[in-house]
Design a protein around this motif. Sequence first.
Motif, PDB file in Angstrom:
ATOM      1  N   THR A 406     -29.487 -49.358 -93.420  1.00  0.00           N
ATOM      2  CA  THR A 406     -29.127 -49.428 -91.700  1.00  0.00           C
ATOM      3  C   THR A 406     -29.578 -50.721 -91.007  1.00  0.00           C
ATOM      4  N   PRO A 407     -30.867 -51.112 -91.021  1.00  0.00           N
ATOM      5  CA  PRO A 407     -31.537 -52.115 -90.428  1.00  0.00           C
ATOM      6  C   PRO A 407     -30.656 -53.573 -90.766  1.00  0.00           C
ATOM      7  N   TYR A 408     -29.996 -53.487 -91.972  1.00  0.00           N
ATOM      8  CA  TYR A 408     -29.572 -54.690 -92.597  1.00  0.00           C
ATOM      9  C   TYR A 408     -28.011 -54.885 -91.945  1.00  0.00           C
ATOM     10  N   GLY A 409     -27.612 -53.727 -91.326  1.00  0.00           N
ATOM     11  CA  GLY A 409     -26.140 -53.644 -90.934  1.00  0.00           C
ATOM     12  C   GLY A 409     -24.981 -53.657 -91.911  1.00  0.00           C
ATOM     13  N   GLY A 410     -24.628 -54.714 -92.558  1.00  0.00           N
ATOM     14  CA  GLY A 410     -23.631 -54.576 -93.620  1.00  0.00           C
ATOM     15  C   GLY A 410     -23.227 -55.976 -94.136  1.00  0.00           C
ATOM     16  N   VAL A 411     -22.339 -55.640 -95.192  1.00  0.00           N
ATOM     17  CA  VAL A 411     -21.793 -56.759 -95.971  1.00  0.00           C
ATOM     18  C   VAL A 411     -20.430 -57.015 -95.672  1.00  0.00           C
ATOM     19  N   ARG A 412     -20.023 -58.068 -95.482  1.00  0.00           N
ATOM     20  CA  ARG A 412     -18.494 -58.675 -95.837  1.00  0.00           C
ATOM     21  C   ARG A 412     -18.425 -59.918 -96.273  1.00  0.00           C
ATOM     22  N   ILE A 413     -17.502 -60.079 -97.362  1.00  0.00           N
ATOM     23  CA  ILE A 413     -17.110 -61.410 -98.057  1.00  0.00           C
ATOM     24  C   ILE A 413     -15.777 -61.689 -97.657  1.00  0.00           C
ATOM     25  N   GLU A 414     -15.387 -62.683 -97.229  1.00  0.00           N
ATOM     26  CA  GLU A 414     -13.896 -63.321 -96.990  1.00  0.00           C
ATOM     27  C   GLU A 414     -13.707 -64.434 -97.470  1.00  0.00           C
ATOM     28  N   ASP A 415     -12.538 -64.344 -98.325  1.00  0.00           N
ATOM     29  CA  ASP A 415     -11.714 -65.759 -98.846  1.00  0.00           C
ATOM     30  C   ASP A 415     -10.338 -65.792 -98.225  1.00  0.00           C
ATOM     31  N   GLU A 416      -9.750 -66.931 -98.211  1.00  0.00           N
ATOM     32  CA  GLU A 416      -8.336 -67.099 -98.194  1.00  0.00           C
ATOM     33  C   GLU A 416      -7.675 -67.633 -99.569  1.00  0.00           C
ATOM     34  N   VAL A 417      -6.777 -66.701 -99.962  1.00  0.00           N
ATOM     35  CA  VAL A 417      -6.080 -66.904-101.347  1.00  0.00           C
ATOM     36  C   VAL A 417      -4.586 -67.115-101.230  1.00  0.00           C
ATOM     37  N   VAL A 418      -4.016 -68.208-102.006  1.00  0.00           N
ATOM     38  CA  VAL A 418      -2.866 -68.659-101.943  1.00  0.00           C
ATOM     39  C   VAL A 418      -2.229 -67.856-103.000  1.00  0.00           C
ATOM     40  N   CYS A 419      -1.135 -67.333-102.820  1.00  0.00           N
ATOM     41  CA  CYS A 419      -0.077 -66.579-103.745  1.00  0.00           C
ATOM     42  C   CYS A 419       0.654 -67.835-104.417  1.00  0.00           C
ATOM     43  N   THR A 420       0.707 -67.783-105.700  1.00  0.00           N
ATOM     44  CA  THR A 420       1.605 -68.976-106.386  1.00  0.00           C
ATOM     45  C   THR A 420       2.317 -68.274-107.365  1.00  0.00           C
ATOM     46  N   GLU A 421       3.264 -68.962-108.136  1.00  0.00           N
ATOM     47  CA  GLU A 421       3.983 -68.349-109.321  1.00  0.00           C
ATOM     48  C   GLU A 421       2.995 -68.065-110.362  1.00  0.00           C
ATOM     49  N   GLY A 422       1.964 -68.715-110.481  1.00  0.00           N
ATOM     50  CA  GLY A 422       0.997 -68.085-111.562  1.00  0.00           C
ATOM     51  C   GLY A 422      -0.401 -67.536-111.021  1.00  0.00           C
ATOM     52  N   ALA A 423      -1.295 -68.378-111.276  1.00  0.00           N
ATOM     53  CA  ALA A 423      -2.797 -67.908-111.072  1.00  0.00           C
ATOM     54  C   ALA A 423      -2.915 -68.125-109.573  1.00  0.00           C
ATOM     55  N   PRO A 424      -3.711 -67.252-108.769  1.00  0.00           N
ATOM     56  CA  PRO A 424      -3.948 -67.505-107.384  1.00  0.00           C
ATOM     57  C   PRO A 424      -4.649 -68.732-107.122  1.00  0.00           C
ATOM     58  N   GLU A 425      -4.840 -69.396-105.977  1.00  0.00           N
ATOM     59  CA  GLU A 425      -5.460 -70.350-105.587  1.00  0.00           C
ATOM     60  C   GLU A 425      -6.334 -69.803-104.431  1.00  0.00           C
ATOM     61  N   ASN A 426      -7.743 -70.004-104.713  1.00  0.00           N
ATOM     62  CA  ASN A 426      -8.756 -69.489-103.825  1.00  0.00           C
ATOM     63  C   ASN A 426      -9.260 -70.666-103.089  1.00  0.00           C
ATOM     64  N   ILE A 427      -8.793 -71.015-101.803  1.00  0.00           N
ATOM     65  CA  ILE A 427      -8.811 -72.270-101.032  1.00  0.00           C
ATOM     66  C   ILE A 427     -10.153 -72.199-100.492  1.00  0.00           C
ATOM     67  N   THR A 428     -10.653 -70.973-100.359  1.00  0.00           N
ATOM     68  CA  THR A 428     -12.015 -71.078 -99.686  1.00  0.00           C
ATOM     69  C   THR A 428     -13.437 -71.498-100.825  1.00  0.00           C
ATOM     70  N   ARG A 429     -13.028 -70.786-101.906  1.00  0.00           N
ATOM     71  CA  ARG A 429     -14.158 -70.905-102.978  1.00  0.00           C
ATOM     72  C   ARG A 429     -14.069 -72.408-103.125  1.00  0.00           C
ATOM     73  N   ASP A 430     -12.534 -72.886-103.374  1.00  0.00           N
ATOM     74  CA  ASP A 430     -12.697 -74.444-103.735  1.00  0.00           C
ATOM     75  C   ASP A 430     -13.326 -75.212-102.824  1.00  0.00           C
ATOM     76  N   ALA A 431     -13.307 -74.807-101.458  1.00  0.00           N
ATOM     77  CA  ALA A 431     -13.981 -75.795-100.441  1.00  0.00           C
ATOM     78  C   ALA A 431     -15.531 -75.652-100.653  1.00  0.00           C
ATOM     79  N   PHE A 432     -15.968 -74.308-100.956  1.00  0.00           N
ATOM     80  CA  PHE A 432     -17.565 -74.434-101.035  1.00  0.00           C
ATOM     81  C   PHE A 432     -17.906 -75.100-102.329  1.00  0.00           C
TER      82      PHE A 432
END
Length: 436
Positions: A406-432
């Motif tokens: 509880t003293p640590y609060g919590g965890v959240r991980i958030e990326d933005e992902v583009v849906c395509t005709e094939g594999a998704p494009e994770n533009i957040t991971r790409d930027a990192f």
Amino acid sequence: MTAMSSLYAEHLALLKQRSDAALAKAGFDHLVIASGVEKYQFLDDRPYPFKPNPHFKHWVPLQQHPHSWIAYTPGSKPVLAYYQPDDYWHVPPSPPEGFWVEHFDIRILREPSDAAAHLPRGRVAIVGEADAALEGVVPNNPKVLLDELHYQRGYKTAYELDRMRRAQRRAVKGHRAAEAAFRAGASELEIHRAYLEATGHGDLDLPYTNIIGLNAHAAVLHYQYQSPERPAKPLSFLIDAGAEVDGYASDITRTYAAHDGAFAELIAAVDDEQQALCGMVRNGADYRDLHLECHLRLGSVLRNAGIVDMDPGAMVSEGVTSVFFPHGLGHPIGLQVHDVAGRHDADGNEIPRPTGHPYLRTTRKLGPGMVVTIEPGLYFIPTLLAKLKAGPNAKAVDWDQVDAMTPYGGVRIEDEVVCTEGAPENITRDAFAESA
């Protein structure tokens, strides 16, 4: 023609096609869009930060331009009535320039009321807030037209995706600086300032208020303050912060532990599941299914960590995972951080949320060009935990572990992902990855 000019020209052509269809569907001949007006604080002469009508910035990359208008008639060049006062109290807007200006018939306004003479009459759909009204030009915001435009806005053009990738890269600079400040023992306010400096943003032009939460503040989902006090013992850091490029927002969340241990392991486990969920952003996928899959996966994380001793499916059906993960998996993003029509079809009909999940912002099926956030989390929120402890599933919880987390609060991980005709494009991971 430059690459950017070409992308914008294609974007504008598609925007006209969508507008033509929406006007025909709603029974109008012209589309008029107000940028909006400055709003002043009560009994004061100080304006609130100006934010343009998102429909306005869908057409032109202008952010600080109140009292301007766009008028579009199918088959004609769109008109931009551009407010540029002769002002010595403030810096007036610069003359319009850039890759987009050749596509508009630009009319300069010296007074807001001058716009009325440049806007069409007749069967006109006028999109804007009520206070943008001029004589004979009153926003009517036709629902049929807006429902259609909002639904189509979910599918981003190549120009929009380019702006959004750039917004990711801008935000990542801030995230890198914020993590470094946390590691150096900075306060929330100091971390926030490091973020602003790295991104080149000020407080007033961020796409949303940064969430900068140290320790237990990470459990407040929309924590709205930035304490100037350095914690006596830094344990954890959650940052939910974005950036903006030409009106397009980014929205990224990361969580860090101050040292190795159980909480760092929990972050890693959530991150693994988050990446797996990002990989499920596929053409035809129902976002509601992704949300429920997220709950099952987080249930497994809770069980594997020894926090809850229950079958993950039972955790979901009994509402136990919702105690630790009380929000939705994510939302559409683009011109607005929580973009429109996440839960509606093209006719404005609601696509229902799964029973027991009232905060899910997206219920549509995914298609190429859609951009969504994927943001699972696990939190230790005292008010929700107290209800769990008083309920029938309390015996399945290791409360000693909960108290330790509880003293640590919590965890959240958030990326933005583009849906395509094939594999998704994770533009957040790409930027990192680019910034590594």
